[in-house]
Design a protein around this motif. Structure first.
Motif, PDB file in Angstrom:
ATOM      1  N   SER A 270      -6.693  50.099  46.519  1.00  7.11           N
ATOM      2  CA  SER A 270      -5.357  50.686  46.327  1.00  7.11           C
ATOM      3  C   SER A 270      -4.944  50.679  44.850  1.00  7.11           C
ATOM      4  CB  SER A 270      -4.324  49.933  47.158  1.00  7.11           C
ATOM      5  OG  SER A 270      -4.095  48.660  46.621  1.00  7.11           O
ATOM      6  N   PHE A 271      -5.716  49.991  44.011  1.00  5.73           N
ATOM      7  CA  PHE A 271      -5.357  49.981  42.585  1.00  5.73           C
ATOM      8  C   PHE A 271      -5.643  51.342  41.965  1.00  5.73           C
ATOM      9  CE2 PHE A 271      -6.338  45.214  42.697  1.00  5.73           C
ATOM     10  CZ  PHE A 271      -4.995  44.890  42.798  1.00  5.73           C
ATOM     11  N   VAL A 272      -4.642  51.888  41.287  1.00  6.89           N
ATOM     12  CA  VAL A 272      -4.826  53.219  40.708  1.00  6.89           C
ATOM     13  C   VAL A 272      -5.411  53.099  39.300  1.00  6.89           C
ATOM     14  CG1 VAL A 272      -2.980  54.291  42.032  1.00  6.89           C
ATOM     15  CG2 VAL A 272      -2.459  53.198  39.838  1.00  6.89           C
ATOM     16  N   LYS A 273      -5.945  54.211  38.831  1.00  9.02           N
ATOM     17  CA  LYS A 273      -6.479  54.260  37.473  1.00  9.02           C
ATOM     18  C   LYS A 273      -5.311  54.166  36.480  1.00  9.02           C
ATOM     19  CE  LYS A 273      -7.614  58.141  35.305  1.00  9.02           C
ATOM     20  NZ  LYS A 273      -8.214  59.477  35.212  1.00  9.02           N
ATOM     21  N   GLU A 274      -5.449  53.324  35.475  1.00  8.68           N
ATOM     22  CA  GLU A 274      -4.417  53.224  34.431  1.00  8.68           C
ATOM     23  C   GLU A 274      -5.029  53.672  33.110  1.00  8.68           C
ATOM     24  OE1 GLU A 274      -2.396  49.439  34.298  1.00  8.68           O
ATOM     25  OE2 GLU A 274      -2.382  49.259  36.480  1.00  8.68           O
ATOM     26  N   GLU A 275      -4.198  54.263  32.260  1.00  7.95           N
ATOM     27  CA  GLU A 275      -4.687  54.698  30.952  1.00  7.95           C
ATOM     28  C   GLU A 275      -3.886  54.001  29.861  1.00  7.95           C
ATOM     29  OE1 GLU A 275      -6.346  59.157  31.548  1.00  7.95           O
ATOM     30  OE2 GLU A 275      -4.165  58.954  31.513  1.00  7.95           O
ATOM     31  N   TYR A 276      -4.593  53.425  28.884  1.00  6.42           N
ATOM     32  CA  TYR A 276      -3.921  52.765  27.769  1.00  6.42           C
ATOM     33  C   TYR A 276      -3.585  53.798  26.684  1.00  6.42           C
ATOM     34  CZ  TYR A 276      -6.038  48.336  29.505  1.00  6.42           C
ATOM     35  OH  TYR A 276      -6.438  47.253  30.256  1.00  6.42           O
ATOM     36  N   GLY A 277      -2.416  53.629  26.091  1.00  4.63           N
ATOM     37  CA  GLY A 277      -2.040  54.483  24.959  1.00  4.63           C
ATOM     38  C   GLY A 277      -1.286  53.655  23.934  1.00  4.63           C
ATOM     39  N   PHE A 278      -1.227  54.129  22.695  1.00  8.94           N
ATOM     40  CA  PHE A 278      -0.366  53.498  21.693  1.00  8.94           C
ATOM     41  C   PHE A 278       1.059  53.978  21.965  1.00  8.94           C
ATOM     42  CE2 PHE A 278      -4.323  54.146  18.982  1.00  8.94           C
ATOM     43  CZ  PHE A 278      -4.749  52.829  19.075  1.00  8.94           C
ATOM     44  N   ALA A 279       2.039  53.098  21.778  1.00  4.75           N
ATOM     45  CA  ALA A 279       3.427  53.527  21.990  1.00  4.75           C
ATOM     46  C   ALA A 279       4.162  53.648  20.655  1.00  4.75           C
ATOM     47  CB  ALA A 279       4.140  52.533  22.907  1.00  4.75           C
ATOM     48  N   PHE A 280       5.101  54.606  20.624  1.00 15.58           N
ATOM     49  CA  PHE A 280       5.927  54.860  19.434  1.00 15.58           C
ATOM     50  C   PHE A 280       7.393  54.903  19.832  1.00 15.58           C
ATOM     51  CE2 PHE A 280       1.988  57.290  19.373  1.00 15.58           C
ATOM     52  CZ  PHE A 280       1.366  56.733  18.272  1.00 15.58           C
ATOM     53  N   ARG A 281       8.262  54.748  18.820  1.00 15.05           N
ATOM     54  CA  ARG A 281       9.686  54.945  19.080  1.00 15.05           C
ATOM     55  C   ARG A 281       9.897  56.365  19.565  1.00 15.05           C
ATOM     56  NH1 ARG A 281      10.376  51.740  15.265  1.00 15.05           N
ATOM     57  NH2 ARG A 281       9.948  53.155  13.567  1.00 15.05           N
ATOM     58  N   LYS A 282      10.801  56.538  20.498  1.00 12.73           N
ATOM     59  CA  LYS A 282      11.079  57.881  21.004  1.00 12.73           C
ATOM     60  C   LYS A 282      11.471  58.798  19.865  1.00 12.73           C
ATOM     61  CE  LYS A 282      11.990  58.860  25.696  1.00 12.73           C
ATOM     62  NZ  LYS A 282      10.835  59.722  25.589  1.00 12.73           N
ATOM     63  N   GLY A 283      10.846  59.951  19.799  1.00 14.99           N
ATOM     64  CA  GLY A 283      11.186  60.923  18.767  1.00 14.99           C
ATOM     65  C   GLY A 283      10.432  60.735  17.464  1.00 14.99           C
ATOM     66  N   ASP A 284       9.615  59.698  17.336  1.00 15.73           N
ATOM     67  CA  ASP A 284       8.829  59.514  16.107  1.00 15.73           C
ATOM     68  C   ASP A 284       7.582  60.391  16.197  1.00 15.73           C
ATOM     69  OD1 ASP A 284       7.749  58.714  13.754  1.00 15.73           O
ATOM     70  OD2 ASP A 284       7.527  56.594  14.279  1.00 15.73           O
TER      71      ASP A 284
ATOM     72  N   LEU B 170       9.873  47.847  19.049  1.00 16.64           N
ATOM     73  CA  LEU B 170       9.738  49.231  18.558  1.00 16.64           C
ATOM     74  C   LEU B 170      11.117  49.820  18.315  1.00 16.64           C
ATOM     75  CD1 LEU B 170       7.356  51.536  20.639  1.00 16.64           C
ATOM     76  CD2 LEU B 170       7.271  51.091  18.182  1.00 16.64           C
ATOM     77  N   ASN B 171      11.968  49.692  19.323  1.00 15.38           N
ATOM     78  CA  ASN B 171      13.282  50.327  19.241  1.00 15.38           C
ATOM     79  C   ASN B 171      14.192  49.675  18.204  1.00 15.38           C
ATOM     80  OD1 ASN B 171      12.654  52.414  21.009  1.00 15.38           O
ATOM     81  ND2 ASN B 171      13.022  51.100  22.789  1.00 15.38           N
ATOM     82  N   ASN B 172      13.957  48.377  17.915  1.00 12.69           N
ATOM     83  CA  ASN B 172      14.715  47.712  16.836  1.00 12.69           C
ATOM     84  C   ASN B 172      14.127  47.984  15.468  1.00 12.69           C
ATOM     85  OD1 ASN B 172      16.237  46.441  18.735  1.00 12.69           O
ATOM     86  ND2 ASN B 172      14.995  44.569  18.761  1.00 12.69           N
ATOM     87  N   LYS B 173      13.039  48.751  15.430  1.00 15.41           N
ATOM     88  CA  LYS B 173      12.334  49.084  14.189  1.00 15.41           C
ATOM     89  C   LYS B 173      11.670  47.874  13.536  1.00 15.41           C
ATOM     90  CE  LYS B 173      14.769  53.308  13.373  1.00 15.41           C
ATOM     91  NZ  LYS B 173      15.483  54.199  12.523  1.00 15.41           N
ATOM     92  N   ASN B 174      11.378  46.854  14.315  1.00 15.94           N
ATOM     93  CA  ASN B 174      10.604  45.730  13.765  1.00 15.94           C
ATOM     94  C   ASN B 174       9.134  46.108  13.652  1.00 15.94           C
ATOM     95  OD1 ASN B 174      12.851  44.134  13.633  1.00 15.94           O
ATOM     96  ND2 ASN B 174      12.526  43.212  15.646  1.00 15.94           N
ATOM     97  N   ILE B 175       8.698  47.023  14.508  1.00 15.72           N
ATOM     98  CA  ILE B 175       7.327  47.538  14.448  1.00 15.72           C
ATOM     99  C   ILE B 175       7.377  49.063  14.587  1.00 15.72           C
ATOM    100  CG2 ILE B 175       6.243  45.446  15.374  1.00 15.72           C
ATOM    101  CD1 ILE B 175       6.121  46.777  18.121  1.00 15.72           C
TER     102      ILE B 175
ATOM    103  N   GLU C  57       6.267  62.390  14.120  1.00 14.55           N
ATOM    104  CA  GLU C  57       5.404  62.489  12.947  1.00 14.55           C
ATOM    105  C   GLU C  57       4.229  61.510  13.092  1.00 14.55           C
ATOM    106  OE1 GLU C  57       7.375  61.959   9.173  1.00 14.55           O
ATOM    107  OE2 GLU C  57       5.415  61.929   8.156  1.00 14.55           O
ATOM    108  N   LEU C  58       4.571  60.250  13.356  1.00 17.37           N
ATOM    109  CA  LEU C  58       3.518  59.237  13.513  1.00 17.37           C
ATOM    110  C   LEU C  58       2.657  59.541  14.749  1.00 17.37           C
ATOM    111  CD1 LEU C  58       2.257  56.656  12.424  1.00 17.37           C
ATOM    112  CD2 LEU C  58       3.885  55.332  13.786  1.00 17.37           C
ATOM    113  N   GLN C  59       3.322  59.928  15.832  1.00 12.01           N
ATOM    114  CA  GLN C  59       2.602  60.236  17.076  1.00 12.01           C
ATOM    115  C   GLN C  59       1.547  61.331  16.841  1.00 12.01           C
ATOM    116  OE1 GLN C  59       4.802  62.463  19.954  1.00 12.01           O
ATOM    117  NE2 GLN C  59       3.909  61.392  21.697  1.00 12.01           N
ATOM    118  N   THR C  60       1.941  62.396  16.127  1.00  7.49           N
ATOM    119  CA  THR C  60       1.018  63.504  15.859  1.00  7.49           C
ATOM    120  C   THR C  60      -0.140  63.050  14.979  1.00  7.49           C
ATOM    121  OG1 THR C  60       2.929  64.954  15.931  1.00  7.49           O
ATOM    122  CG2 THR C  60       0.920  65.903  15.063  1.00  7.49           C
ATOM    123  N   GLN C  61       0.196  62.274  13.920  1.00  9.72           N
ATOM    124  CA  GLN C  61      -0.865  61.799  13.021  1.00  9.72           C
ATOM    125  C   GLN C  61      -1.862  60.917  13.782  1.00  9.72           C
ATOM    126  OE1 GLN C  61       1.612  59.901  10.046  1.00  9.72           O
ATOM    127  NE2 GLN C  61       1.054  61.460   8.545  1.00  9.72           N
ATOM    128  N   VAL C  62      -1.343  60.052  14.640  1.00 11.33           N
ATOM    129  CA  VAL C  62      -2.206  59.135  15.380  1.00 11.33           C
ATOM    130  C   VAL C  62      -3.077  59.921  16.375  1.00 11.33           C
ATOM    131  CG1 VAL C  62      -2.227  57.245  17.063  1.00 11.33           C
ATOM    132  CG2 VAL C  62      -0.741  57.108  15.054  1.00 11.33           C
TER     133      VAL C  62
END
Ligand code: ARG
Length: 259
Positions: A214-228, A90-95, A230-235
């Motif tokens: 002892s296992f806690v609840k985990e939530e899956y999310g899509f990840a984006f480059r920090k500060g992106d 993500l951070n190298n902008k390959n994805i 625009e894409l985060q809001t659209q998604v």
């Protein structure tokens, strides 16, 4: 040809040329999406992402990412990348986005931004049938397999310390489970829905699932480059729409048998 006809013809030809050059006359609504979102995933995590017999990457996360793309009007391209390399990609902008059953954690939030959560899960322990551990702390001093870079690794490292040689790191959960089957390990810690899927599709495996409170609840999310943002809001907007349409529930039913 009469002179006036030649003139009319010339006018028509140049008008046609002008139309093709400027794009006039074409419909204004694009037939093909203009945007493309390159999505990274580690595709050996069934039912969220895996390769079918044809070699295509499919699964809950993949179909959800494509539905999100359709809402935004963007084409979605999927790339298979080792799980512990996704954030760097993500951070190298390959994805542009990670869709890989990635748990939203405070630690990851230091290097990426997340969408709103789209799925809940916990960890689970996998053992060979008849083996003795009754809970997570019983795994101390045992050879435990995890997938590199995952929250399963965090759980086991918190228990045993990250330098404990009993922690065996694998590229994929599948490799870890297959090693457990041939007696190369005492246990595997990984996401419960993936383990359940494996046990169901491999009834001959002689493996069993062990829960630990002892296992806690985990939530899956899509990840984006920090500060992106625009894409985060659209998604996020697309996820809201898909949620309202019942699409996320529908995908959970299709891939996880959840109601
Ligand atoms: N949910 C876990 C995590 O975020 C495991 C995800 C692994 N995903 C995969 N596609 N291999 O660490």
């Amino acid at each position: 040809m009469k002179k006036w006809m030649r003139l009319v013809c010339a006018a028509l030809v140049s008008a046609g040329l002008l139309m093709t050059l400027t794009g006039c006359g074409k419909s204004t609504t694009p037939t093909t999406p203009s945007k493309k979102i390159v999505v990274g995933t580690e595709a050996s995590f069934r039912p969220f992402e895996w390769r079918n017999e044809k070699g295509d990457i499919i699964g809950f996360d993949i179909e959800l990412a494509k539905e999100v793309g359709a809402e935004i009007g963007a084409e979605v391209e999927i790339q298979n990348i080792p799980f512990d390399g996704l954030i760097a990609a993500l951070n190298n902008k390959n994805i542009d986005m990670v869709s890989s059953a990635m748990t939203i954690t405070e630690k990851r939030k230091e290097s990426v931004d997340f969408s709103k959560p789209y799925f809940e899960a916990t960890q689970a322990i996998v053992l060979k049938k008849g083996s003795s551990p009754k809970n997570l702390s019983d795994l101390k001093g045992k050879n435990v397999g995890i997938q590199n870079g995952t929250t399963g690794q965090d759980v086991v490292e918190t228990l045993m310390g990250n330098r404990d040689p009993h922690i065996k790191r694998f590229e994929s959960v599948l490799d870890a489970l297959n090693t457990l089957r041939i007696d190369g390990l005492d246990a595997v810690v990984a996401d419960k829905p993936v383990v359940q899927n494996y046990l169901l599709s491999n009834p001959e495996s002689q493996l069993v699932l062990l829960d630990d409170n002892s296992f806690v609840k985990e939530e899956y999310g899509f990840a984006f480059r920090k500060g992106d943002t625009e894409l985060q809001t659209q998604v996020n907007e697309a996820l809201d729409k898909l949620e309202k349409k019942g699409k996320i529930k529908e995908l959970a039913a299709k891939y996880l048998g959840e109601k």
